[in-house]
Design an enzyme around this catalytic site. Structure first.
Site, PDB file in Angstrom:
ATOM      1  N   GLU A  55       0.890  -1.170   0.000  1.00  0.00           N
ATOM      2  CA  GLU A  55       0.000   0.000   0.000  1.00  0.00           C
ATOM      3  C   GLU A  55       0.920   1.209   0.000  1.00  0.00           C
ATOM      4  O   GLU A  55       1.602   1.470   0.991  1.00  0.00           O
ATOM      5  CB  GLU A  55      -0.893   0.025   1.252  1.00  0.00           C
ATOM      6  CG  GLU A  55      -1.637  -1.275   1.557  1.00  0.00           C
ATOM      7  CD  GLU A  55      -2.809  -1.539   0.628  1.00  0.00           C
ATOM      8  OE1 GLU A  55      -3.131  -0.662  -0.213  1.00  0.00           O
ATOM      9  OE2 GLU A  55      -3.395  -2.632   0.734  1.00  0.00           O
ATOM     10  N   CYS A  86      -1.480   9.576   2.866  1.00  0.00           N
ATOM     11  CA  CYS A  86      -1.293   9.038   1.513  1.00  0.00           C
ATOM     12  C   CYS A  86      -2.410   9.548   0.615  1.00  0.00           C
ATOM     13  O   CYS A  86      -2.248   9.647  -0.590  1.00  0.00           O
ATOM     14  CB  CYS A  86      -1.287   7.522   1.562  1.00  0.00           C
ATOM     15  SG  CYS A  86      -2.670   6.869   2.475  1.00  0.00           S
TER      16      CYS A  86
HETATM   17  P1  NAP Z   1       8.553   4.845   4.495  1.00  0.00           P
HETATM   18  O1  NAP Z   1       9.679   5.734   4.747  1.00  0.00           O
HETATM   19  O2  NAP Z   1       8.442   4.143   3.194  1.00  0.00           O
HETATM   20  O3  NAP Z   1       8.559   3.759   5.678  1.00  0.00           O
HETATM   21  C1  NAP Z   1       7.533   2.824   5.857  1.00  0.00           C
HETATM   22  C2  NAP Z   1       8.019   1.692   6.744  1.00  0.00           C
HETATM   23  O4  NAP Z   1       9.034   0.947   6.065  1.00  0.00           O
HETATM   24  C3  NAP Z   1       8.662   2.159   8.044  1.00  0.00           C
HETATM   25  O5  NAP Z   1       8.322   1.266   9.066  1.00  0.00           O
HETATM   26  C4  NAP Z   1      10.134   2.087   7.713  1.00  0.00           C
HETATM   27  O6  NAP Z   1      10.931   1.996   8.840  1.00  0.00           O
HETATM   28  C5  NAP Z   1      10.157   0.820   6.891  1.00  0.00           C
HETATM   29  N1  NAP Z   1      11.330   0.638   6.054  1.00  0.00           N
HETATM   30  C6  NAP Z   1      12.148   1.579   5.502  1.00  0.00           C
HETATM   31  N2  NAP Z   1      13.119   0.991   4.776  1.00  0.00           N
HETATM   32  C7  NAP Z   1      12.937  -0.346   4.853  1.00  0.00           C
HETATM   33  C8  NAP Z   1      13.609  -1.484   4.323  1.00  0.00           C
HETATM   34  N3  NAP Z   1      14.669  -1.366   3.548  1.00  0.00           N
HETATM   35  N4  NAP Z   1      13.122  -2.718   4.613  1.00  0.00           N
HETATM   36  C9  NAP Z   1      12.042  -2.860   5.377  1.00  0.00           C
HETATM   37  N5  NAP Z   1      11.360  -1.822   5.924  1.00  0.00           N
HETATM   38  C10 NAP Z   1      11.796  -0.580   5.662  1.00  0.00           C
HETATM   39  O7  NAP Z   1       7.163   5.607   4.691  1.00  0.00           O
HETATM   40  P2  NAP Z   1       6.763   6.641   5.831  1.00  0.00           P
HETATM   41  O8  NAP Z   1       7.541   7.892   5.651  1.00  0.00           O
HETATM   42  O9  NAP Z   1       6.767   6.002   7.156  1.00  0.00           O
HETATM   43  O10 NAP Z   1       5.226   6.884   5.440  1.00  0.00           O
HETATM   44  C11 NAP Z   1       4.832   7.737   4.425  1.00  0.00           C
HETATM   45  C12 NAP Z   1       4.574   7.001   3.131  1.00  0.00           C
HETATM   46  O11 NAP Z   1       3.598   5.984   3.303  1.00  0.00           O
HETATM   47  C13 NAP Z   1       3.988   7.930   2.074  1.00  0.00           C
HETATM   48  O12 NAP Z   1       4.555   7.635   0.822  1.00  0.00           O
HETATM   49  C14 NAP Z   1       2.514   7.577   2.096  1.00  0.00           C
HETATM   50  O13 NAP Z   1       1.816   7.899   0.919  1.00  0.00           O
HETATM   51  C15 NAP Z   1       2.564   6.110   2.336  1.00  0.00           C
HETATM   52  N6  NAP Z   1       1.294   5.625   2.865  1.00  0.00           N
HETATM   53  C16 NAP Z   1       0.479   4.845   2.089  1.00  0.00           C
HETATM   54  C17 NAP Z   1      -0.757   4.430   2.551  1.00  0.00           C
HETATM   55  C18 NAP Z   1      -1.700   3.580   1.748  1.00  0.00           C
HETATM   56  O14 NAP Z   1      -2.621   3.024   2.308  1.00  0.00           O
HETATM   57  N7  NAP Z   1      -1.522   3.447   0.450  1.00  0.00           N
HETATM   58  C19 NAP Z   1      -1.152   4.821   3.823  1.00  0.00           C
HETATM   59  C20 NAP Z   1      -0.300   5.607   4.596  1.00  0.00           C
HETATM   60  C21 NAP Z   1       0.927   5.995   4.112  1.00  0.00           C
HETATM   61  P3  NAP Z   1      11.752   3.322   9.358  1.00  0.00           P
HETATM   62  O15 NAP Z   1      10.744   4.303   9.789  1.00  0.00           O
HETATM   63  O16 NAP Z   1      12.541   2.765  10.471  1.00  0.00           O
HETATM   64  O17 NAP Z   1      12.570   3.805   8.186  1.00  0.00           O
END
Ligand code: NAP
Ligand code: MG
Length: 524
Positions: free
Chosen positions: A288, A322
């Site tokens: 997602e 998002c």
């Molecule tokens: P993110 O930076 O992509 O991180 C998401 C999760 O992935 C965090 O728990 C992060 O941990 C982890 N992560 C990062 N690198 C990883 C790796 N190499 N392997 C495994 N896990 C890893 O996203 P965010 O900044 O937290 O959230 C914002 C993003 O989420 C936006 O792009 C938003 O649009 C999207 N989003 C989508 C939805 C939907 O339903 N489509 C809903 C909400 C948010 P760390 O924090 O420790 O880096």
């Protein structure tokens, strides 16, 4: 809670007084307990790592919320093994028994609604109603998964009997869990986007390892406690904390995982998809991802309604949803009138400590988002004009948090990169279009396809729905142009780069993603 009031993102603008009182009471209690050390939860036991990290509030960096475990590869393996050990018993239980325990988990979340919401405001910077919404939605997502299990009778379906002469042949299709399910969640909806997938994975018979974002380990710890205290057997849920790059990567690169739900950015999601495919064999992964969500407004729109819906969706949670409305395409004849209203409403939004009743926008999540805001607004000012916002607040109490004023940018050429880049900040861009066809062309011209909003006539709305390439679309909605989905009402998911499964969470087709089909054919 007040009778006849059901909290959803569509009803939260006019809550009963009791909701405010109970939130304020909980906030006092939660603030009195700040700064504790929290452990991971593995196999039913608290577990410590070799190092820890601090979780500070984006409202005020002097507020130490808690100290958390910096889990590593060994901790990842321990958690996955605990989940593996718990799987045989959990998966073989009657589905009705799992439904019962998960309903209890949802009730436990409800019982702790106000405390978890207060923690969420402090940890994410979410205003009180949005924080309450995030937690209430979590319980509803879990309940929705339970009722889907019931509606589908545990996904056990009798198929046709073979037309054999001299034998009787009976066939069943049974959906069965995969095994150990990994849930990686983003910072912005730490409750719903952890608890929702966890609920779906568990009710279908998988066991779970959950890893929250580094910015939001606290809320997810409180959530994990709800599952634990509801009486789930040891090891059925496991909670690990640490950085995505190390702990997250170790989890994703491990053969011990049988399926994944990852919610986060397109970049990280795409990388994870490849890495997860590079292990022993191909396993399911539900992604997602991000959005670049447009609103389209025609000359036939109710402009008041459009302005209210657009401003709510652009700036709710500081634009860090998002589903945030980040692009606004307006037909020429109503452009000036609508933009005037949008700017006026934006300037009325209160910015500050999100636990305060009057505040709509809290801070952005962290230092790097804060810096990005300054870079993006500078870039937009050069490429076009900033109609309102564009500044960070640094005076007095604002100086210790990451406060960014809600920004509307205009006159930015349509080929500019920021029309396509998910900024994930309180920044939205407006432009003129000739007609609906042109608006739709621009609206679809992005790699994302999450949500979209429309304001105009009903006939035009039908065209909009037909042609817009997104998983969730809304017409003439004052509660939010592109935001405010709720399980059972607006199941949530994205097309194109916004999601991998093509099926929405909190909807009819979601639970089967967590199970694989087995045909059982018996000849007597
Ligand atoms: P993110 O930076 O992509 O991180 C998401 C999760 O992935 C965090 O728990 C992060 O941990 C982890 N992560 C990062 N690198 C990883 C790796 N190499 N392997 C495994 N896990 C890893 O996203 P965010 O900044 O937290 O959230 C914002 C993003 O989420 C936006 O792009 C938003 O649009 C999207 N989003 C989508 C939805 C939907 O339903 N489509 C809903 C909400 C948010 P760390 O924090 O420790 O880096
Ligand atoms: Mg992040």
């Amino acid at each position: 809670m007040a009778e006849n009031f059901k909290l959803t993102y569509a009803t939260m603008f006019n809550p009963p007084e009791e909701l405010h009182m109970r939130y304020e009471e909980a906030l006092v209690k939660v603030k009195a307990g700040l700064g504790q050390e929290y452990k991971m939860l593995i196999g039913g036991k608290d577990h410590i790592a070799s190092a820890t990290f601090e979780d500070r509030s984006p409202v005020n960096s002097d507020w130490l919320l808690g100290v958390f475990q910096k889990g590593n590869e060994q901790d990842a393996l321990l958690a996955l093994r605990a989940a593996r050990r718990a799987f045989p018993d959990w998966s073989r239980r009657k589905w009705q028994e799992r439904v019962k325990l998960l309903r209890k988990a949802a009730d436990t979340i409800d019982a702790r609604l106000f405390e978890i919401a207060a923690a969420l405001s402090l940890e994410v910077g979410k205003n009180r109603m949005e924080a309450l919404g995030d937690v209430a939605e979590t319980a509803d997502l879990i309940r929705y998964a339970c009722s889907e299990m019931e509606r589908n009778n545990g996904y056990i379906v009798e198929m046709g009997r073979d037309p054999l002469v001299g034998y009787s042949s009976v066939n069943f299709s049974v959906l069965r869990p995969y095994g150990v399910w990994l849930v990686i969640s983003p910072f912005n909806f730490p409750a719903a986007l952890t608890g929702g997938p966890v609920g779906a994975a568990l009710v279908t018979g998988n066991t779970v390892v959950m890893k929250p974002a580094t910015d939001t380990p606290w809320v997810v710890r409180l959530l994990a406690e709800c599952f634990r205290d509801a009486g789930l057997p040891d090891g059925v849920i496991n909670y690990v904390t640490g950085s995505g790059r190390t702990l997250g990567q170790a989890l994703i690169s491990c053969n011990e995982v049988d399926g994944v739900t990852f919610t986060g950015s397109l970049d990280v999601g795409t990388r994870i998809y490849r890495d997860f495919a590079g292990c022993n064999y191909l396993r399911p992964i539900i992604l997602e991802l991000g959005g670049k969500n447009p609103a389209v407004v025609t000359r036939n729109a109710d402009l008041e309604r459009a302005a209210v819906g657009i401003v709510r969706s652009a700036f709710g949670l500081q634009g860090q949803k998002c589903s945030a409305c980040s692009r606004i395409y307006i037909e020429e004849p109503v452009y000036d009138a609508l933009v005037g209203r949008i700017v006026a409403l934006t300037e009325k939004l209160a910015l500050g400590d999100p636990t305060e009743r009057s505040v709509y926008l809290g801070p952005v999540i962290n230092q790097s988002s804060y810096q990005e805001y300054q870079q993006f607004t500078e870039e937009l000012a050069k490429a076009g004009s900033i109609l309102t916002g564009g500044k960070v607040l640094t005076e007095g109490a604002y100086g210790k948090g990451f406060f960014c004023t809600p920004t509307i940018a205009a006159d930015v050429p349509l080929h500019h990169r920021l029309w396509k880049h998910e900024m994930f900040l309180p920044i939205s861009m407006v432009t003129r279009v000739k007609d609906l066809a042109e608006a739709l062309r621009h609206a679809n011209d992005t790699e994302y396809g999450l949500t979209a909003g429309f304001y105009g006539s009903e006939d035009e709305a039908a065209d909009f729905f037909d042609q817009i390439q997104v998983g969730v679309s809304y017409a003439n909605r004052p509660q939010g142009a592109t935001t405010g989905a709720w399980p059972g009402f607006q199941p949530f998911g994205g097309w194109k780069g916004s999601g991998s499964s093509g099926k929405n969470a909190g909807g009819h087709y979601y639970l089967p993603l967590y199970m694989r089909e087995q045909i059982r054919s018996v000849v007597k």
